[in-house]
Write an enzyme that holds these catalytic residues in place. Structure first.
Site, PDB file in Angstrom:
ATOM      1  N   ASP A  36       0.858  -1.185  -0.135  1.00  0.00           N
ATOM      2  CA  ASP A  36      -0.100  -0.136  -0.110  1.00  0.00           C
ATOM      3  C   ASP A  36       0.938   1.152  -0.205  1.00  0.00           C
ATOM      4  OD1 ASP A  36      -3.023   0.372   0.688  1.00  0.00           O
ATOM      5  OD2 ASP A  36      -2.135   2.122   1.174  1.00  0.00           O
ATOM      6  N   TYR A 150     -12.271   8.496 -14.982  1.00  0.00           N
ATOM      7  CA  TYR A 150     -12.258   7.072 -14.205  1.00  0.00           C
ATOM      8  C   TYR A 150     -12.760   5.876 -15.125  1.00  0.00           C
ATOM      9  CZ  TYR A 150     -12.583   3.819 -10.215  1.00  0.00           C
ATOM     10  OH  TYR A 150     -12.692   2.873  -9.348  1.00  0.00           O
TER      11      TYR A 150
END
Length: 250
Positions: A36, A150
């Site tokens: 992450d 997106y």
């Protein structure tokens, strides 16, 4: 246990869907590299899982990805499985979304996904039964207001996954999953705004446009993703699993 002897590279593993995938994978006997951009979140998730390590990395940074994959394989063993869950989001009309925001989404969703797959495949080709799942979206399939950029990058992920499935067959399977409305770290601000500052109210409002009447929990997406990663999906490759409670059916 269905993931005994398996090693998962999970990007975006510090929260949301990636966190739940990491939890399911280790619960079923596998080992996971929780990757992450937020190293603290990744470490927190990994610390509670047996057979997991955390790696802080920005997947839009090619060198960081190379280093992360090398470390994961070095500490956990050859990679057998990949879940690309890392993502970012900028919403707005064509007049509102900047070129910089669009490029950032391309770098994370499209280029990042490609580089993670490329580097992981170097390890995956040494083992049997590999599986990759990339995250697309229902907005790659249907149009939604203020989500054109997106949707475009997620459409790219969808196409890339199908092409890669052909390229790496027959030894490795590649699929994508297209989540519908799901509450994650990335979408919480959207639902909170929709609810006038109240997340729960926003989730209820968003659920009104879904045939099942609610937004999904990350664990529900993780169940579908882990199915695709497992041998239960041994004859499934080159497809997109839509997990949207019927949103694209209407």
């Amino acid at each position: 246990m269905r993931f005994d002897g398996r090693v998962l590279l999970c990007t975006g593993g510090g929260s949301g869907i990636g966190e739940e995938v990491s939890r399911r994978f280790t619960r079923d006997g596998g080992r996971v590299a929780v990757i992450d951009i937020n190293g603290e979140s990744a470490a927190q998730v990994a610390s509670g899982l047996e057979g997991a390590i955390s790696i802080e990395a920005d997947i839009s940074d090619e060198r960081a990805v190379i280093a992360a994959v090398e470390r994961a394989a070095g500490e956990l063993g050859p990679i057998t499985s990949v879940y690309n869950g890392a993502g970012n989001l900028a919403t707005g009309t064509i007049d509102e979304v900047t070129v910089a925001q669009f490029k950032s989404m391309i770098d994370v969703h499209m280029i990042g996904t490609m580089v993670v797959c490329r580097e992981a495949l170097r390890s995956m080709r040494t083992v049997e039964g590999g599986s990759i799942v990339n995250t697309a979206s229902v907005v790659a399939l249907i149009a939604r207001h203020s989500l054109a950029p997106y949707g475009a990058v997620k459409g790219g992920v969808l196409a890339f996954s199908r092409q890669l499935a052909l390229e790496v067959a027959p030894k490795i399977r590649v699929n994508s999953v297209s989540p519908g409305r799901t509450v994650t770290g990335m979408t919480r601000p959207l639902y909170t705004e929709l609810g006038g500052g109240d997340l729960e109210k926003g989730m209820l409002e968003a659920g009104k446009e879904v045939p099942l009447g609610r937004v999904a929990a990350p664990s529900e997406l993780a169940a579908a993703i882990c199915f695709l990663l497992s041998d239960d999906a041994s004859y499934i490759s080159g497809t997109d699993l839509v997990v949207d409670a019927g949103m694209t059916a209407v």
